[in-house]
Write a protein that holds these residues in place. Sequence first.
Motif: not given
Lengths: 156, 125
Positions: B4-14, B61-71
């Motif tokens: 759960a903590v890992q998930k939250i960290l991922t979402y924060l990073l995204v 790998q770390y930011a996932k949609a945070g970098v794949s969704v922007p142009i």
Amino acid sequence: MSEQTEQVEQRNKRYNKYVNAVTPKSSIFKSLIKSFWVGGVTCLFAQGIFELYQWAFPSLDTTTISAYMLCTIIVLAVILTGAGVFDKLGRYAGAGAFLPITGFANAMASSAMEFKTEGLILGSQTKFFSVVGPVLVNGVVWSALAGLIHYVISLF
Amino acid sequence: MPVAVQKILTYLLVFASGGLLCMLAQLLIVRTKLTPARILVIFLCAGILLEAVGVFKYMLQYAKAGVSVPILGFGAALAKGAIEGAKTLGFMGAFAGGLTATAMGIGVAVCASFVVTLIFSPRTK
């Protein structure tokens, strides 16, 4: 001739000074925050859809799921553009609305819709790429160059 | 670390990485008077460059949609496709790969825009 250009230069300088004077300073910080949270929420939403698809289609690989996720938010953005919601978001969030791929879809749909009154083929459909054109041209050209460079390197 | 903590960290990073990229673009708008089209092209080329030098996959790998969704991510997908095309098809593959990799998104965007243009009419602002 040189005197004239000097005059023009001075006038431009004065004008720029005036523009800087009347541009509200506090709104810059606000607009940064707005674009931050709208851009962040867009990416978070996309990540949610990605994980939903991952759960729903466990047999597909990450690249395919990622493509499906992008298609989903593109369709949503185009529908929101049609409904007139995305324009409001764009005015509110600035770069937060146009930098994600949703902004790319919005730019295409809105420029297509804008010229609908001038006819479907010569009006709207010639305008499909009028805003996103530079993105596609630069994307194709520079990615092809990247591929070519990798090809040349692989020869040695 | 619990899941759960890992998930939250991922979402924060995204959230943070997507937000920061948009904030950077907004800063360019208000500070340099660059037009949105130019900023899109700059970020796109940055994505292509990051993918070409091999940095983007670590960001993804770390930011996932945070970098794949922007142009940025669109540029990276183009470059990744072109490089893979060059690997599999050789010289000409570099020209086809980018478009092949991004074809689904572009196709859907065009078709959706087409349908929406038929249904909706532009409203006065």
